[in-house]
Design a protein around this motif. Structure first.
Motif, PDB file in Angstrom:
ATOM      1  N   HIS A  36       0.810  -1.261   0.050  1.00  0.00           N
ATOM      2  CA  HIS A  36       0.092  -0.159   0.223  1.00  0.00           C
ATOM      3  C   HIS A  36       0.791   1.389  -0.064  1.00  0.00           C
ATOM      4  CE1 HIS A  36      -3.261   2.664   0.779  1.00  0.00           C
ATOM      5  NE2 HIS A  36      -4.132   1.754   0.514  1.00  0.00           N
ATOM      6  N   GLU A  37       0.536   2.407  -0.691  1.00  0.00           N
ATOM      7  CA  GLU A  37       1.098   3.515  -0.833  1.00  0.00           C
ATOM      8  C   GLU A  37       1.019   4.354   0.426  1.00  0.00           C
ATOM      9  OE1 GLU A  37      -1.584   2.825  -2.352  1.00  0.00           O
ATOM     10  OE2 GLU A  37      -2.779   4.754  -1.859  1.00  0.00           O
ATOM     11  N   TRP A  38       0.034   3.938   1.299  1.00  0.00           N
ATOM     12  CA  TRP A  38       0.107   4.591   2.651  1.00  0.00           C
ATOM     13  C   TRP A  38       1.057   3.995   3.510  1.00  0.00           C
ATOM     14  CZ3 TRP A  38      -3.425   8.425   5.064  1.00  0.00           C
ATOM     15  CH2 TRP A  38      -3.867   9.334   4.085  1.00  0.00           C
ATOM     16  N   ILE A  39       1.826   3.143   3.393  1.00  0.00           N
ATOM     17  CA  ILE A  39       2.392   2.129   4.358  1.00  0.00           C
ATOM     18  C   ILE A  39       2.927   2.941   5.464  1.00  0.00           C
ATOM     19  CG2 ILE A  39       4.677   1.793   3.022  1.00  0.00           C
ATOM     20  CD1 ILE A  39       2.089  -0.634   4.918  1.00  0.00           C
ATOM     21  N   THR A 260     -17.593  18.549 -15.186  1.00  0.00           N
ATOM     22  CA  THR A 260     -16.641  17.690 -15.750  1.00  0.00           C
ATOM     23  C   THR A 260     -15.962  16.695 -14.629  1.00  0.00           C
ATOM     24  OG1 THR A 260     -15.903  19.192 -17.692  1.00  0.00           O
ATOM     25  CG2 THR A 260     -14.530  17.293 -17.056  1.00  0.00           C
ATOM     26  N   TRP A 261     -16.365  15.472 -14.807  1.00  0.00           N
ATOM     27  CA  TRP A 261     -15.950  14.493 -13.665  1.00  0.00           C
ATOM     28  C   TRP A 261     -15.275  13.398 -14.206  1.00  0.00           C
ATOM     29  CZ3 TRP A 261     -17.916   9.533 -13.177  1.00  0.00           C
ATOM     30  CH2 TRP A 261     -19.101   9.154 -13.729  1.00  0.00           C
ATOM     31  N   GLU A 262     -14.607  12.884 -13.247  1.00  0.00           N
ATOM     32  CA  GLU A 262     -13.519  11.661 -13.639  1.00  0.00           C
ATOM     33  C   GLU A 262     -13.467  10.685 -12.517  1.00  0.00           C
ATOM     34  OE1 GLU A 262      -9.354  12.210 -13.009  1.00  0.00           O
ATOM     35  OE2 GLU A 262      -9.049  11.673 -15.287  1.00  0.00           O
ATOM     36  N   ALA A 263     -13.859   9.409 -12.753  1.00  0.00           N
ATOM     37  CA  ALA A 263     -13.921   8.380 -11.481  1.00  0.00           C
ATOM     38  C   ALA A 263     -12.597   7.768 -11.402  1.00  0.00           C
ATOM     39  CB  ALA A 263     -14.885   7.264 -11.767  1.00  0.00           C
ATOM     40  N   CYS A 264     -11.913   7.784 -10.408  1.00  0.00           N
ATOM     41  CA  CYS A 264     -10.646   7.234 -10.308  1.00  0.00           C
ATOM     42  C   CYS A 264     -10.639   5.896  -9.736  1.00  0.00           C
ATOM     43  CB  CYS A 264      -9.206   7.948  -9.863  1.00  0.00           C
ATOM     44  SG  CYS A 264      -9.845   8.775  -8.302  1.00  0.00           S
ATOM     45  N   GLN A 265     -10.223   4.758 -10.240  1.00  0.00           N
ATOM     46  CA  GLN A 265     -10.327   3.579  -9.912  1.00  0.00           C
ATOM     47  C   GLN A 265      -9.048   2.590  -9.740  1.00  0.00           C
ATOM     48  OE1 GLN A 265     -13.083   2.478  -8.579  1.00  0.00           O
ATOM     49  NE2 GLN A 265     -14.656   3.871  -9.590  1.00  0.00           N
ATOM     50  N   THR A 266      -9.336   1.468  -9.187  1.00  0.00           N
ATOM     51  CA  THR A 266      -7.862   0.847  -9.053  1.00  0.00           C
ATOM     52  C   THR A 266      -8.392  -0.539  -9.566  1.00  0.00           C
ATOM     53  OG1 THR A 266      -8.563  -0.124  -6.896  1.00  0.00           O
ATOM     54  CG2 THR A 266      -6.761   1.502  -7.160  1.00  0.00           C
ATOM     55  N   PHE A 267      -7.419  -1.512 -10.239  1.00  0.00           N
ATOM     56  CA  PHE A 267      -7.629  -2.781 -10.526  1.00  0.00           C
ATOM     57  C   PHE A 267      -7.564  -3.828  -9.419  1.00  0.00           C
ATOM     58  CE2 PHE A 267      -4.712  -2.238 -14.588  1.00  0.00           C
ATOM     59  CZ  PHE A 267      -5.632  -1.903 -15.149  1.00  0.00           C
ATOM     60  N   SER A 268      -6.887  -3.476  -8.385  1.00  0.00           N
ATOM     61  CA  SER A 268      -7.273  -4.133  -7.139  1.00  0.00           C
ATOM     62  C   SER A 268      -7.399  -2.936  -5.751  1.00  0.00           C
ATOM     63  CB  SER A 268      -6.172  -5.024  -6.641  1.00  0.00           C
ATOM     64  OG  SER A 268      -5.057  -4.574  -6.267  1.00  0.00           O
ATOM     65  N   GLY A 269      -7.505  -3.329  -4.602  1.00  0.00           N
ATOM     66  CA  GLY A 269      -7.542  -2.348  -3.609  1.00  0.00           C
ATOM     67  C   GLY A 269      -6.628  -1.376  -3.327  1.00  0.00           C
ATOM     68  N   SER A 270      -5.463  -1.458  -3.863  1.00  0.00           N
ATOM     69  CA  SER A 270      -4.371  -0.447  -3.486  1.00  0.00           C
ATOM     70  C   SER A 270      -4.008   0.339  -4.844  1.00  0.00           C
ATOM     71  CB  SER A 270      -3.206  -1.405  -2.966  1.00  0.00           C
ATOM     72  OG  SER A 270      -2.124  -0.594  -3.052  1.00  0.00           O
ATOM     73  N   TRP A 271      -3.441   1.456  -4.554  1.00  0.00           N
ATOM     74  CA  TRP A 271      -2.957   2.203  -5.678  1.00  0.00           C
ATOM     75  C   TRP A 271      -1.441   1.827  -5.873  1.00  0.00           C
ATOM     76  CZ3 TRP A 271      -6.589   5.400  -8.019  1.00  0.00           C
ATOM     77  CH2 TRP A 271      -7.815   5.600  -7.256  1.00  0.00           C
TER      78      TRP A 271
END
Ligand code: GLC
Length: 438
Positions: A36-39, A260-271
């Motif tokens: 995780h990038e917040w580690i 104007t909007w953009e959903a940001c999403q991950t393939f799995s739970g972490s960025w």
């Protein structure tokens, strides 16, 4: 022409609303921790331990041209790379810090190579820049900071000066927007003001701490057209729902205008790259998310977390190829498309998009039906229909001609069109009927 108009904003969002699909890339020292990038925050990792990542960061397999080819094949038209995430580590050669990739075994400006590679594939360039910085000596320790639980945390704040940090951000944003040519998106992340939290010295940070007005002014003075998100909490161009799918086109909270909007999403739970995380989305879910976004007038920014050695792992490659397979034949229902005009209602199990110029309508068969699909309010507008993936004619008829058992109940209203479908679903995740309107 589409009747939907989004709220006018300072940047240029025209290309953005056309292109619809982008690649987010979260890459930094946290890719080495691979959990995780917040580690640094989550485990309150000590500076000594985090320094080991700095000391050993060596993306020897970094090949941004390969990344760019992957993004292009997946149908992504723009990319947004973390130039600095919350950990504070800079992926570019900034003259305002030593905490940068050029001082690690990587030994080179990773942002520059990304820019060159993606640009040469015709992909537009975005920079993510974290407002939060858990390394900078002037960034005060607050409730999110990895040092928040240290016994001397409050004392560590003595002498820290957020004004100096705000200046540092302006300097770095100036570098980023000066040294790499035209930049299309600046993605600031994020504000967490909470004036009442206790103890008060741990309270969160917001636009005043970032001196966001000045920061945005600096950015616009260098690249006036750039798209800037709203996460400084000063409203700019872009609304960014994260890790959830809106059900309707997002509207401005005061004026009710479409935005104007953009959903940001991950393939799995972490960025960031996460070795042991297992909630990878299925190819089908990934395609659905793209369609579900565009059919309500939004963009999708889908994230990849490369490994610390600098490549997309097999799971990320597989996920990207799901997009590549589908977009290869169906991108026409995505690019330059938006929410269908209100006169068209979605048949059961379907999603609609319509080209911006109004001339084509796309029926996405999310639940492939048996035999036919019926759509109201279309008979007087339709000229021709085909499957998008192979350009094969889809025959259609009106209810009178089609029903031979005298039962017209189920066919819907006047002006209904019945598309005749093959029993076997065509070999694409989500088949699309392309309708040429009169
Ligand atoms: C969140 C997280 C961050 C991630 C971002 C992407 O704000 O703090 O890790 O970069 O979402 O939208």
């Amino acid at each position: 022409m589409s009747s939907y108009k989004t709220k006018k904003t300072p940047g240029n969002t025209t290309w953005f609303e056309h292109d619809r699909f982008g690649m987010f890339i979260h890459w930094g020292l946290y890719s080495m921790a691979a959990r995780h990038e917040w580690i640094k925050n989550m485990e309150c990792i000590s500076e000594e331990h985090y320094d080991l990542y700095f000391k050993h960061f060596n993306p020897d397999l970094y090949d941004p041209k390969a990344w760019a080819r992957c993004a292009k094949a997946a149908g992504m038209k723009y990319a947004v790379l973390t130039t600095k995430h919350h950990e504070g580590f800079c992926m570019f050669d900034s003259k305002y810090t030593d905490y940068k990739c050029t001082n690690t075994p990587a030994g080179r400006d990773l942002v520059k190579e990304y820019v060159d590679a993606f640009r040469s594939e015709g992909i537009r360039i975005g920079f993510y820049y974290s407002l939060i910085d858990w390394h900078h000596p002037d960034f005060t320790i607050d409730r999110l900071h990895p040092r928040r639980n240290d016994p001397d945390a409050q004392k560590l704040n003595e002498g820290r000066d957020m004004k100096r940090y705000a200046k540092y951000m302006r300097d770095q944003v100036t570098e980023l927007l000066t040294n790499y040519g035209k930049i299309d998106i600046l993605w600031f992340d994020f504000s967490y003001p909470d004036e009442d939290s206790q103890p008060i010295w741990k309270k969160g940070k917001g636009k005043d701490d970032w001196e966001a007005e000045e920061l945005i002014k600096t950015a616009r003075s260098i690249q006036p057209e750039i798209i800037i998100d709203n996460r400084t909490t000063i409203e700019q161009d872009l609304w960014t729902p994260e890790q959830y799918q809106p059900m309707e086109w997002i509207r401005h909270k005061d004026t009710n205008e479409l935005v104007t909007w953009e959903a940001c999403q991950t393939f799995s739970g972490s960025w960031g790259y996460h070795r042991d995380e297992a909630t990878w989305k299925s190819p089908r879910m990934l395609i659905d998310m793209l369609i579900n976004t565009v059919c309500i007038g939004g963009n999708l920014l889908m994230n990849v977390g490369p490994t610390s050695r600098g490549y997309f792992d097999y799971r990320a490659e597989k996920a990207l190829s799901a997009y590549a397979d589908w977009m290869k034949y169906n991108s026409r229902s995505i690019y330059g498309c938006t929410m269908a005009e209100p006169e068209f209602t979605e048949p059961r199990g379907c999603r609609l998009t319509q080209s911006e110029d109004g001339s084509r309508l796309y029926i996405h068969l999310m639940e492939y039906p048996f035999g036919d699909v019926k759509m109201d309010n279309l008979a007087d507008k339709i000229e021709y229909a085909q499957f998008l993936h192979d350009g094969s004619e889809v025959l259609f008829t009106t209810k009178k001609a089609y029903m031979n058992d005298g039962n017209t109940e189920a066919t819907g209203k006047e002006n209904t069109i019945i598309f005749q479908l093959p029993t076997v679903k065509p070999p694409v995740e989500v088949p699309v009927i392309e309708i040429f309107l009169k």
